[in-house]
Motif scaffolding. Structure first.
Motif, PDB file in Angstrom:
ATOM      1  N   GLY A 293       0.818  -1.206   0.000  1.00  0.00           N
ATOM      2  CA  GLY A 293       0.000   0.000   0.000  1.00  0.00           C
ATOM      3  C   GLY A 293       0.850   1.254   0.000  1.00  0.00           C
ATOM      4  N   GLY A 294       0.173   2.402  -0.086  1.00  0.00           N
ATOM      5  CA  GLY A 294       0.855   3.690   0.014  1.00  0.00           C
ATOM      6  C   GLY A 294       1.602   4.134  -1.205  1.00  0.00           C
ATOM      7  N   ALA A 295       1.660   3.311  -2.259  1.00  0.00           N
ATOM      8  CA  ALA A 295       2.534   3.623  -3.391  1.00  0.00           C
ATOM      9  C   ALA A 295       2.106   4.878  -4.141  1.00  0.00           C
ATOM     10  CB  ALA A 295       2.596   2.434  -4.344  1.00  0.00           C
ATOM     11  N   ASP A 296       0.818   5.228  -4.084  1.00  0.00           N
ATOM     12  CA  ASP A 296       0.348   6.423  -4.781  1.00  0.00           C
ATOM     13  C   ASP A 296       0.275   7.631  -3.862  1.00  0.00           C
ATOM     14  OD1 ASP A 296      -1.662   5.415  -3.217  1.00  0.00           O
ATOM     15  OD2 ASP A 296      -3.275   5.816  -4.658  1.00  0.00           O
ATOM     16  N   CYS A 297       0.926   7.544  -2.690  1.00  0.00           N
ATOM     17  CA  CYS A 297       0.756   8.604  -1.691  1.00  0.00           C
ATOM     18  C   CYS A 297       2.077   9.146  -1.160  1.00  0.00           C
ATOM     19  CB  CYS A 297      -0.079   8.070  -0.528  1.00  0.00           C
ATOM     20  SG  CYS A 297      -0.592   9.318   0.674  1.00  0.00           S
ATOM     21  N   ARG A 311      -6.585   4.429   9.993  1.00  0.00           N
ATOM     22  CA  ARG A 311      -5.865   5.347   9.103  1.00  0.00           C
ATOM     23  C   ARG A 311      -4.357   5.160   9.286  1.00  0.00           C
ATOM     24  NH1 ARG A 311      -9.181  10.697  10.906  1.00  0.00           N
ATOM     25  NH2 ARG A 311      -8.417   9.857  12.889  1.00  0.00           N
ATOM     26  N   ILE A 312      -3.622   5.222   8.202  1.00  0.00           N
ATOM     27  CA  ILE A 312      -2.165   5.138   8.253  1.00  0.00           C
ATOM     28  C   ILE A 312      -1.618   6.549   8.086  1.00  0.00           C
ATOM     29  CG2 ILE A 312      -0.104   4.046   7.328  1.00  0.00           C
ATOM     30  CD1 ILE A 312      -2.187   2.096   8.454  1.00  0.00           C
ATOM     31  N   TRP A 313      -0.879   6.996   9.095  1.00  0.00           N
ATOM     32  CA  TRP A 313      -0.278   8.331   9.077  1.00  0.00           C
ATOM     33  C   TRP A 313       1.223   8.183   8.786  1.00  0.00           C
ATOM     34  CZ3 TRP A 313      -3.228  12.737   9.742  1.00  0.00           C
ATOM     35  CH2 TRP A 313      -4.527  12.534  10.195  1.00  0.00           C
ATOM     36  N   TYR A 314       1.679   8.911   7.770  1.00  0.00           N
ATOM     37  CA  TYR A 314       3.059   8.779   7.323  1.00  0.00           C
ATOM     38  C   TYR A 314       3.901   9.991   7.700  1.00  0.00           C
ATOM     39  CZ  TYR A 314       1.583   4.843   4.417  1.00  0.00           C
ATOM     40  OH  TYR A 314       1.102   3.638   3.975  1.00  0.00           O
ATOM     41  N   PRO A 320       2.903  17.778   1.329  1.00  0.00           N
ATOM     42  CA  PRO A 320       2.463  18.057   2.691  1.00  0.00           C
ATOM     43  C   PRO A 320       2.334  16.766   3.505  1.00  0.00           C
ATOM     44  CG  PRO A 320       0.563  17.990   1.248  1.00  0.00           C
ATOM     45  CD  PRO A 320       1.778  17.729   0.376  1.00  0.00           C
ATOM     46  N   ILE A 321       1.655  16.859   4.650  1.00  0.00           N
ATOM     47  CA  ILE A 321       1.424  15.692   5.494  1.00  0.00           C
ATOM     48  C   ILE A 321       0.458  14.740   4.778  1.00  0.00           C
ATOM     49  CG2 ILE A 321       0.469  14.926   7.699  1.00  0.00           C
ATOM     50  CD1 ILE A 321       3.190  16.356   7.869  1.00  0.00           C
ATOM     51  N   ARG A 322       0.781  13.430   4.816  1.00  0.00           N
ATOM     52  CA  ARG A 322      -0.052  12.454   4.115  1.00  0.00           C
ATOM     53  C   ARG A 322      -0.608  11.394   5.079  1.00  0.00           C
ATOM     54  NH1 ARG A 322       3.728  12.156  -0.294  1.00  0.00           N
ATOM     55  NH2 ARG A 322       4.339  14.260  -0.806  1.00  0.00           N
ATOM     56  N   CYS A 331      -5.224   8.518  -0.851  1.00  0.00           N
ATOM     57  CA  CYS A 331      -4.252   9.416  -0.226  1.00  0.00           C
ATOM     58  C   CYS A 331      -4.957  10.698   0.209  1.00  0.00           C
ATOM     59  CB  CYS A 331      -3.127   9.753  -1.198  1.00  0.00           C
ATOM     60  SG  CYS A 331      -1.736  10.621  -0.432  1.00  0.00           S
ATOM     61  N   LYS A 332      -4.748  11.086   1.439  1.00  0.00           N
ATOM     62  CA  LYS A 332      -5.235  12.353   1.960  1.00  0.00           C
ATOM     63  C   LYS A 332      -4.030  13.221   2.307  1.00  0.00           C
ATOM     64  CE  LYS A 332      -9.710  11.295   2.260  1.00  0.00           C
ATOM     65  NZ  LYS A 332     -10.811  12.080   1.657  1.00  0.00           N
ATOM     66  N   LYS A 333      -4.149  14.531   2.064  1.00  0.00           N
ATOM     67  CA  LYS A 333      -3.036  15.443   2.329  1.00  0.00           C
ATOM     68  C   LYS A 333      -3.517  16.637   3.142  1.00  0.00           C
ATOM     69  CE  LYS A 333      -0.511  14.109  -1.842  1.00  0.00           C
ATOM     70  NZ  LYS A 333       0.181  14.554  -3.077  1.00  0.00           N
TER      71      LYS A 333
END
Length: 775
Positions: A293-297, A311-314, A320-322, A331-333
């Motif tokens: 996961g996460g490859a598009d974020c 939710r996964i916080w990176y 910005p923050i993703r 993906c949320k930013k």
């Protein structure tokens, strides 16, 4: 061991993170203006996601995603954070700084543990590499010199295991066994008390099928009853609890690197980054099945956590923050108000608004290679202007923005690029116009003709824009209000920098470089003709300058020109600066330990500013020195030890005459401090007021009276006319400590403020405002 405690005002309640965002900064208070864009590290409490950014800390509420910020002025012991980690058992937030200082936040208190940073008995690197909580009492800190055990209940270090130059990279606990990954393999020790943890020689080295594992171990994590480790060759191993079986779970491709292992979720998370700055997350379930996961974020991921909602916080170095609401997709930013970056060049003010260039030069006037444009700060709101919203910046490759000047009578901003000339931009109409060597008399650099370098811009009282055209054959230029350009030759090196204009319209210009000095130039009555021009080159041979470099210039409120050098400041207060025999400058002398000495002789002056009371602020490599009007009296000194200053290297200072804030630029970012002064004029403002007013029972700080005539005499009386306090305004602002002449706290009631300017011909003694004190 020294423990430092910092109590925050009760409303902050740090673990609830209810931090302030006030618009009217109190006297003497600091504020950091930081770009909270990327994630260096991330952790979580029950209700907050907690991020470390490059120069500060911020939290995100898990319910409404509201954000709060925390910086040095709130009590943090440093500016550059390496890692944050939250212990849910004891409700403690650990903050590890890049200098290996350690803060622990408990309730409303920041407790500093400088033991590691300040320990002189530790030879070599003191770097803290990792921290692990056992969920009960202890936390384990992996360092370059060994393992530290910290008691989270007692808030004290209880054990140190020195490892004889074996660097510990990572630490974890599984099945009551403590594991550490080192540069020399994986070690373990039982936590049942049978072995003294402090004796590293008694630890066991873990072997694979009977052979010692001698390769570097970068990460260790415990999940699903197994131990997971990452080796230096970017392979992830699964280790069963009895250590009988090792299995390779993932082997990175040749273009990939393993960045982290995280056990802070339902699955083990493995962070993978490739050489294109594209990351992905591997989610390893209890059955060892891997989902990607996460490859598009994410791009340059440093760590990840999973919250209660899945939710996964990176933590990602790219803004910005993703975060993702699904482990595998989406993906949320999140972006927050602030400057585009923590770099800054020159600053200009107009109508209480700050205009800040993003930085175009290094200390030795090389290219900074930045594309960040400029920032505008207005009443706690930030607007960033760059190639994303000014198309001509992209079209003209307008990078390395160092200089900035705001037109006195319009919404036009002029920006100087140390790469490609000058850009005129109207913040209202969004119309821009560009000048460089190709369409104006501005010139390219000798030896680098493709570039038009502009490190400084300033307006004179006729709205002519004066320009340093660094390295050009004719390096001094001016643009008139009708957009006509003129350039001038100089009798010195062509490397021109800062410009200041004195009360007679003379331009004082720094000549950059070792062995150079400064120029004084006056264009005369006819700008187009050189016949009436005056110019003089000042250096070590014909002045009191003793330093090898002139670094900065400023004109004070009395018309004196202060010149910063690498050997302290020199003052020129000559009626005729072109008279070489009468205008050599002078060095102020101060008394140090009873002995007269030249002012700041040992300091490399990097910046100078003058506040509303005509006091001098000197930015150096050792912090800020504030001196009185003539420079001989020390008012204050600020450094990273005794103040919230982010960095001792102060590269720029600029005073906001309306708010009274001194803006400070260091390599670590932008800050401001509310001084006791504001700009004053001959007459009182029509709006003289006190702040805070009313003075509440819980307030015990200074009270500012604003809008006064410069250096006015101020008297404060009670309602019956009895004199309580008398002082002199600092510029246009007076400060009352709230006490009467006997040093006794003034009682509740109404107090009257009377003020008179120093020039009684223009402003007679008058009643100007009231102050209400509530007890």
């Amino acid at each position: 061991m020294t423990i430092l405690r910092y109590n925050l005002i009760p409303s902050l309640l740090i673990l609830c993170f209810g931090l302030h965002a006030q618009t009217n900064l109190l006297l003497g208070k600091w504020k950091s203006h930081l770009a909270y864009k990327e994630g260096i590290s991330v952790t979580q409490s029950e209700d907050k996601i907690i991020y470390a950014s490059s120069k500060g800390l911020f939290t995100i509420d898990k319910e409404d995603l509201s954000v709060k910020f925390l910086a040095t002025e709130d009590g943090l012991s440093g500016a550059t954070i390496r890692q944050v980690a939250y212990d849910n058992a004891e409700k403690l937030l650990f903050i590890i700084y890049s200098d290996n200082n350690l803060d622990v936040i408990r309730n409303d208190e920041i407790i500093n543990f400088p033991f590691i940073k300040s320990n002189t008995s530790i030879i070599g690197s003191k770097r803290i590499n990792d921290i692990y909580f056992d969920g009960k009492v202890f936390s384990y800190l992996a360092t370059d010199f060994g393992l530290l055990v910290f008691n989270n209940k007692k808030l004290e270090f209880s054990t140190t295991a020195f490892t004889d130059e074996v660097k510990i990279n990572t630490v974890a606990v599984a099945h009551n066994v403590l594991y550490v990954g080192t540069d020399n393999g994986l070690y373990k020790v039982a936590l049942d008390g049978s072995i003294n943890i402090a004796d590293f020689g008694a630890w066991s080295k873990v072997a694979i099928t009977g052979e010692a594992l001698n390769i570097p171990i970068r990460h260790v994590a415990s999940k699903h009853g197994r131990l997971y480790i990452t080796t230096d060759d970017d392979e992830v191993y699964s280790v069963e609890s009895d250590l009988a079986a090792f299995e390779i779970v993932y082997s990175a491709a040749t273009n990939e690197s393993i960045r982290y292992l995280s056990d802070e979720g339902d699955d083990l998370m493995i962070g993978v980054e490739d050489n294109r700055n594209i990351s992905k997350t591997l989610f390893v379930g209890s059955d060892k099945f891997i989902k990607v996961g996460g490859a598009d974020c994410i791009n340059r991921t440093q760590y990840a956590i999973e919250d209660q909602k899945g939710r996964i916080w990176y933590a990602d170095l790219w803004d910005p923050i993703r975060y993702t609401e699904d482990k595998l997709f989406g993906c949320k930013k999140l972006s927050f108000a602030g400057p585009f970056d923590n770099t800054a060049g020159e600053i200009a003010f107009k109508d209480n608004v700050a205009y800040i260039a993003s930085l175009g030069i290094t200390e030795d006037y090389q290219y900074a290679f930045t594309n960040r444009g400029f920032y505008v700060y207005d009443d706690n709101n930030w607007t960033n202007y760059n190639r994303d919203n000014i198309p001509e910046m992209a079209v003209k490759d307008f990078q390395n923005v160092q200089a900035i000047a705001v037109h006195p009578d319009s919404s036009i901003v002029y920006i100087g690029s140390y790469w490609n000339g000058v850009l005129k931009y109207n913040t209202d109409t969004k119309v821009s116009r560009h000048w460089n060597k190709d369409n104006s008399p501005l010139q390219g650099v000798v030896g680098d003709e493709a570039r038009t370098r502009v490190p400084y811009l300033v307006f004179d009282d006729k709205n002519n824009l004066w320009v340093s055209n660094f390295g050009a054959p004719k390096p001094l230029a001016v643009k008139t209000p009708d957009d006509k350009w003129y350039t001038f030759n100089v009798p010195s090196d062509k490397s021109l920098g800062d410009i200041t204009i004195d009360q007679f319209g003379n331009k004082w210009i720094a000549v950059v470089g070792t062995g150079n000095g400064l120029l004084v130039y006056n264009e005369g009555a006819n700008l187009q003709s050189a016949a009436d021009d005056k110019i003089r080159y000042i250096n070590r041979t014909n002045s009191e300058i003793t330093g090898n470099k002139v670094t900065c210039l400023v004109t004070d409120l009395d018309g004196s020109v202060w010149v910063g050098t690498d050997a302290g400041p020199v003052v020129f207060d000559c009626p005729d600066p072109f008279n070489a025999s009468l205008c050599k400058g002078n060095t102020r002398r101060v008394v140090v330990d009873g002995i007269p000495a030249p002012l700041l002789k040992a300091e490399d002056i990097l910046s100078i500013a003058v506040d509303g009371a005509n006091r001098k602020w000197f930015g150096t490599r050792n912090g800020i020195f504030v001196q009185g009007t003539d420079g001989t009296e020390e008012i204050a000194q600020y450094n990273v030890t005794n103040s919230p200053l982010l960095d001792n290297k102060v590269i720029n200072l600029k005073y906001n005459p309306i708010s009274g804030e001194m803006f400070i630029v260091t390599p670590s970012g932008i800050q401001s401090i509310k001084t006791e002064s504001t700009e004053g004029s001959k007459r009182h403002s029509s709006d003289v007021y006190a702040f805070p007013n009313p003075v509440r029972p819980d307030y015990a700080g200074p009270i500012a009276i604003k809008g006064l005539a410069r250096d006015a005499n101020v008297k404060i009386t009670d309602i019956n006319g009895r004199l309580v306090y008398e002082t002199t305004a600092l510029g246009g602002q007076a400060v009352w400590d709230g006490n009467d002449y006997n040093g006794v706290l003034a009682s509740a009631g109404v107090y009257l403020v009377f003020s008179a300017s120093t020039d009684i011909s223009v402003d007679l003694d008058s009643f100007v405002t009231k102050i209400l004190i509530v007890r």
